[in-house]
Design an enzyme around this catalytic site. Structure first.
Site, PDB file in Angstrom:
ATOM      1  N   ALA A  95       0.806  -1.218   0.000  1.00 54.44           N
ATOM      2  CA  ALA A  95       0.000   0.000   0.000  1.00 54.44           C
ATOM      3  C   ALA A  95       0.839   1.268   0.000  1.00 54.44           C
ATOM      4  O   ALA A  95       0.344   2.337  -0.313  1.00 54.44           O
ATOM      5  CB  ALA A  95      -0.923   0.009   1.215  1.00 54.44           C
ATOM      6  N   LYS A  96       2.121   1.162   0.411  1.00 50.37           N
ATOM      7  CA  LYS A  96       3.065   2.290   0.428  1.00 50.37           C
ATOM      8  C   LYS A  96       2.489   3.502   1.151  1.00 50.37           C
ATOM      9  O   LYS A  96       2.614   4.637   0.710  1.00 50.37           O
ATOM     10  CB  LYS A  96       3.493   2.651  -0.994  1.00 50.37           C
ATOM     11  N   ARG A  97       1.885   3.270   2.307  1.00 52.92           N
ATOM     12  CA  ARG A  97       1.301   4.357   3.082  1.00 52.92           C
ATOM     13  C   ARG A  97       2.390   5.176   3.770  1.00 52.92           C
ATOM     14  O   ARG A  97       3.443   4.659   4.125  1.00 52.92           O
ATOM     15  CB  ARG A  97       0.337   3.802   4.129  1.00 52.92           C
TER      16      ARG A  97
END
Length: 277
Positions: A95-97
Site C-alpha cells: 500500500a506504500k502508506r
C-alpha cells in the site's frame, strides 16, 4: 517469542526467497479470460491464493488494483488477506502508506491492528516524511507481531533523483541506517538476529548500494526486492545487488502470466531459478 521478520525468514528457508505479487490489472484479468469487474477480481484473487499455497515465502497483493473498484474492491482485498492467512500464507499488503501523527496511525490501524479490516502480516510504507514519522505504524507492527517494508532504493528510475541525494549521507542510506537502529533495539530485547523492519530495494538498482556506501548484507532485516522478472532483473541481478543479504524477490507477471492451473508450477520454477548457482 518470535517476530514477523523471523517468521518470514523461516518461510524463506523453507520455500525459497520468492514473494509473488498479486497484481490484478486489467490486462492480466483479460489474459485470464476474466472480466474487469469485482467478480473477475474476486475470481482472480481466489485462484492465486489457493494455487500458491506452499510455493513461495509470501504473497503481496498490490492494494491499488483493488482500490480502483472502490468499496467492493476493498472488500475483495479483505477477503483475500483473511483467506490467505487461513491457508498459511505470509501476506504483504503493498500500500506504500506514509504520513504523520494520527494519520499514520490511521493507516496503520487499517492494516496492522489486532482487528484490522485488511489484516496482513506486513505492510509497505513510505518514509519520505522522515523515518520517525513512521513511529505510529512501527509501534502497531511491534505490538501485533507484524512487519513493515520501508521504501529505500526503489526499482523505478525516477527514485534515484531523491534517494541518491546527500552524497556520503544519501537519503537511502539514512533510511536504512535508521531502520537498522530500530531493529537493533528490538533484537536486543529478544535475542533474535532479524528484526521486523525491512527495506524495499529494487533488484534493478545495480551498484547503487556500493556507490552510496550501503552494506545490504549487514542489515539486520529482510530486503524486499521488486523489479525481478518482467522488469528485467533475474537471479544474477539479485546476486549482484544483494550478495549474501537477506533478499525476498518480488515477482508478479513472470509467475501470473502462466495462468490458472499453472501458478504453482510457475512459482516453483521461478523460485528454483533464484536459488540456483
Amino acid at each position: 517469542m518470535t517476530n514477523a521478520g523471523m517468521r518470514l525468514a523461516a518461510r524463506m528457508d523453507t520455500f525459497g526467497p520468492l514473494c509473488v505479487g498479486i497484481d490484478p490489472h486489467p490486462q492480466l484479468l483479460a489474459a485470464w479470460q476474466l472480466e474487469d469487474t469485482v467478480a473477475g477480481l474476486r475470481a482472480f484473487s481466489e485462484i492465486c491464493v489457493e494455487e500458491l499455497v506452499g510455493t513461495c515465502a509470501a504473497i503481496k497483493p498490490q492494494v491499488a488494483f483493488f482500490e480502483r473498484f472502490g468499496p467492493p474492491g476493498m472488500q475483495v482485498l479483505a477477503e483475500l488477506l483473511t483467506g490467505a492467512s487461513e491457508l498459511g500464507h505470509f501476506t504483504i499488503a503493498d500500500a506504500k502508506r506514509g504520513d504523520i501523527g494520527s494519520t499514520m496511525a490511521g493507516y496503520g490501524a487499517a492494516y496492522l491492528s489486532a482487528d484490522a479490516p485488511f489484516p496482513c502480516d506486513a505492510l509497505t510504507v513510505n518514509p519520505y516524511l522522515g523515518v520517525g514519522a513512521l513511529a505510529p505504524a512501527i509501534e502497531l507492527a511491534l505490538s501485533n507481531d507484524k512487519a513493515l517494508f520501508v521504501l529505500a532504493l526503489t526499482s523505478n528510475p525516477q527514485g534515484a533523483s531523491v534517494q541518491h541525494c546527500g552524497g556520503d549521507d544519501a537519503v537511502a542510506k539514512r533510511v536504512i541506517d535508521e531502520l537498522a537502529a530500530y531493529n537493533r533495539d528490538i533484537c536486543a530485547s529478544s535475542g533474535h538476529p532479524i528484526g521486523p523492519l525491512g527495506t524495499v530495494v529494487g533488484a534493478t538498482v545495480g551498484d547503487a548500494p556500493r556507490k552510496l556506501g550501503i552494506d545490504l548484507a549487514a542489515f539486520n532485516g529482510i530486503h524486499l526486492a521488486p523489479g525481478v522478472g518482467a522488469q528485467g532483473a533475474d537471479a544474477a541481478s539479485c546476486r549482484r545487488v544483494f550478495g549474501n543479504a537477506r533478499m525476498l524477490a518480488s515477482v508478479s507477471r513472470a509467475v501470473l502470466r502462466a495462468g490458472p492451473g499453472k501458478l504453482a508450477a510457475a512459482a516453483r520454477e521461478f523460485g528454483t531459478s533464484l536459488t540456483s548457482a
